[in-house]
Design a protein around this motif. Structure first.
Motif, PDB file in Angstrom:
ATOM      1  N   ILE A  26       0.820  -1.220   0.087  1.00  0.00           N
ATOM      2  CA  ILE A  26       0.041  -0.023  -0.131  1.00  0.00           C
ATOM      3  C   ILE A  26       0.807   1.224   0.034  1.00  0.00           C
ATOM      4  CG2 ILE A  26      -1.671   1.547   1.486  1.00  0.00           C
ATOM      5  CD1 ILE A  26      -2.928  -1.121   2.215  1.00  0.00           C
ATOM      6  N   ALA A  27       1.997   1.225   0.832  1.00  0.00           N
ATOM      7  CA  ALA A  27       2.830   2.405   0.813  1.00  0.00           C
ATOM      8  C   ALA A  27       3.538   2.440  -0.448  1.00  0.00           C
ATOM      9  CB  ALA A  27       3.918   2.222   1.993  1.00  0.00           C
ATOM     10  N   LEU A  28       4.049   1.566  -1.158  1.00  0.00           N
ATOM     11  CA  LEU A  28       4.568   1.581  -2.478  1.00  0.00           C
ATOM     12  C   LEU A  28       3.745   2.129  -3.694  1.00  0.00           C
ATOM     13  CD1 LEU A  28       7.042   1.034  -3.923  1.00  0.00           C
ATOM     14  CD2 LEU A  28       6.242  -1.297  -4.316  1.00  0.00           C
ATOM     15  N   SER A  29       2.211   1.746  -3.260  1.00  0.00           N
ATOM     16  CA  SER A  29       1.345   2.357  -4.462  1.00  0.00           C
ATOM     17  C   SER A  29       1.085   3.972  -4.327  1.00  0.00           C
ATOM     18  CB  SER A  29      -0.177   1.657  -4.186  1.00  0.00           C
ATOM     19  OG  SER A  29      -0.880   2.078  -2.970  1.00  0.00           O
ATOM     20  N   GLY A 126       2.423  17.146  -5.314  1.00  0.00           N
ATOM     21  CA  GLY A 126       3.098  15.931  -5.979  1.00  0.00           C
ATOM     22  C   GLY A 126       4.373  15.611  -5.270  1.00  0.00           C
ATOM     23  N   TYR A 127       5.219  16.372  -4.736  1.00  0.00           N
ATOM     24  CA  TYR A 127       6.313  15.980  -4.089  1.00  0.00           C
ATOM     25  C   TYR A 127       6.153  15.502  -2.810  1.00  0.00           C
ATOM     26  CZ  TYR A 127       9.296  17.659  -7.999  1.00  0.00           C
ATOM     27  OH  TYR A 127       9.878  17.830  -9.126  1.00  0.00           O
ATOM     28  N   GLY A 133       5.144   8.565   0.677  1.00  0.00           N
ATOM     29  CA  GLY A 133       5.055   7.343   0.128  1.00  0.00           C
ATOM     30  C   GLY A 133       6.380   6.827   0.263  1.00  0.00           C
ATOM     31  N   ALA A 134       7.503   7.350  -0.069  1.00  0.00           N
ATOM     32  CA  ALA A 134       9.010   6.817  -0.013  1.00  0.00           C
ATOM     33  C   ALA A 134       8.966   6.586   1.440  1.00  0.00           C
ATOM     34  CB  ALA A 134      10.047   7.849  -0.525  1.00  0.00           C
ATOM     35  N   GLN A 139       9.704   2.491   5.732  1.00  0.00           N
ATOM     36  CA  GLN A 139       9.366   2.072   7.149  1.00  0.00           C
ATOM     37  C   GLN A 139       8.735   0.749   7.014  1.00  0.00           C
ATOM     38  OE1 GLN A 139       5.876   3.848   8.576  1.00  0.00           O
ATOM     39  NE2 GLN A 139       6.508   4.117  10.810  1.00  0.00           N
ATOM     40  N   ARG A 140       7.635   0.590   6.318  1.00  0.00           N
ATOM     41  CA  ARG A 140       7.003  -0.545   6.338  1.00  0.00           C
ATOM     42  C   ARG A 140       7.724  -1.787   5.670  1.00  0.00           C
ATOM     43  NH1 ARG A 140       0.724   1.763   5.004  1.00  0.00           N
ATOM     44  NH2 ARG A 140       0.829   2.979   6.950  1.00  0.00           N
ATOM     45  N   THR A 141       8.774  -1.607   4.809  1.00  0.00           N
ATOM     46  CA  THR A 141       9.660  -2.739   4.344  1.00  0.00           C
ATOM     47  C   THR A 141      10.473  -3.125   5.411  1.00  0.00           C
ATOM     48  OG1 THR A 141       9.376  -1.668   2.015  1.00  0.00           O
ATOM     49  CG2 THR A 141      11.158  -3.223   2.392  1.00  0.00           C
ATOM     50  N   PHE A 142      10.849  -2.291   6.186  1.00  0.00           N
ATOM     51  CA  PHE A 142      11.785  -2.436   7.367  1.00  0.00           C
ATOM     52  C   PHE A 142      11.065  -3.221   8.182  1.00  0.00           C
ATOM     53  CE2 PHE A 142      13.655  -1.312  11.530  1.00  0.00           C
ATOM     54  CZ  PHE A 142      14.823  -1.516  11.483  1.00  0.00           C
ATOM     55  N   ILE A 143      10.113  -2.914   8.567  1.00  0.00           N
ATOM     56  CA  ILE A 143       9.188  -3.815   9.303  1.00  0.00           C
ATOM     57  C   ILE A 143       8.996  -5.248   8.790  1.00  0.00           C
ATOM     58  CG2 ILE A 143       6.701  -4.213  10.578  1.00  0.00           C
ATOM     59  CD1 ILE A 143       6.857  -1.192  10.888  1.00  0.00           C
ATOM     60  N   LEU A 144       8.493  -5.206   7.687  1.00  0.00           N
ATOM     61  CA  LEU A 144       8.338  -6.639   6.904  1.00  0.00           C
ATOM     62  C   LEU A 144       9.547  -7.513   6.943  1.00  0.00           C
ATOM     63  CD1 LEU A 144       6.786  -8.325   4.948  1.00  0.00           C
ATOM     64  CD2 LEU A 144       7.708  -6.929   3.004  1.00  0.00           C
ATOM     65  N   LEU A 145      10.675  -6.712   7.023  1.00  0.00           N
ATOM     66  CA  LEU A 145      12.193  -7.655   7.256  1.00  0.00           C
ATOM     67  C   LEU A 145      12.273  -7.885   8.440  1.00  0.00           C
ATOM     68  CD1 LEU A 145      13.805  -5.875   3.924  1.00  0.00           C
ATOM     69  CD2 LEU A 145      12.419  -7.768   4.167  1.00  0.00           C
ATOM     70  N   GLY A 146      11.592  -7.553   9.561  1.00  0.00           N
ATOM     71  CA  GLY A 146      11.859  -7.995  10.722  1.00  0.00           C
ATOM     72  C   GLY A 146      12.545  -6.800  11.709  1.00  0.00           C
ATOM     73  N   GLY A 147      12.235  -5.559  11.160  1.00  0.00           N
ATOM     74  CA  GLY A 147      12.690  -4.576  12.058  1.00  0.00           C
ATOM     75  C   GLY A 147      11.610  -4.511  13.222  1.00  0.00           C
ATOM     76  N   THR A 148      11.977  -3.571  13.910  1.00  0.00           N
ATOM     77  CA  THR A 148      10.963  -3.081  14.979  1.00  0.00           C
ATOM     78  C   THR A 148      10.204  -1.537  14.443  1.00  0.00           C
ATOM     79  OG1 THR A 148      12.771  -1.338  16.225  1.00  0.00           O
ATOM     80  CG2 THR A 148      12.316  -3.922  16.849  1.00  0.00           C
TER      81      THR A 148
END
Length: 149
Positions: A26-29, A126-127, A133-134, A139-148
């Protein structure tokens, strides 16, 4: 329309998506929209610019799963779920229509009043979408990969 489909399917228990990858997607979208807005400003073209409904529908399906995760974690009794689903979806739709109507009214008002914004202010939405989004994607990818959190 699309988010209503996956919202209903997921809330009624016919499908599900694991939350960490869903949140990252969702964040990537959202991140995806930033460069598309910039392309449109530049007069460039892309699949999204030529066929916005396809991308909107696809992202709507994804976001519907996100809405469902919020609704299903409320712990409603099974008998209350259909009414909650209906009212939740109506609320989401009303919010989206109200937001779009507000933006259109503001844009038309600024045009009628001949308001001229500095280029930086014109480009800011736009920016901001791309930047937020970035941030959310990282943040959410870090959580997905096991971060806190």
């Amino acid at each position: 329309m699309a988010h209503s489909i996956t919202l209903a399917i997921a809330t009624l228990g016919y499908a599900s998506a694991p939350l960490p990858p869903l949140n990252a997607a969702i964040a990537l979208s959202i991140l995806f929209l930033g460069p598309e807005i910039v392309r449109a400003w530049r007069g460039e073209s892309s699949f999204t610019i030529r066929h916005p409904w396809v991308v909107a529908f696809s992202f709507g399906l994804l976001h519907g799963f996100g809405f469902a995760s919020g609704l299903t974690t409320m712990g409603l009794p099974k008998a209350e779920i259909p009414l909650a689903l209906l009212l939740f979806n109506v609320g989401v739709e009303m919010g989206q229509v109200s937001f779009v109507a507000l933006i259109i009214l503001l844009e038309r008002s600024f045009r009628m009043l001949e308001v001229r914004w500095p280029r930086l202010v014109e480009r800011l939405p736009g920016y901001a979408v791309g930047t937020l989004g970035a941030y959310w994607t990282i943040q959410r990818t870090f959580i997905l990969l096991g971060g806190t959190r």
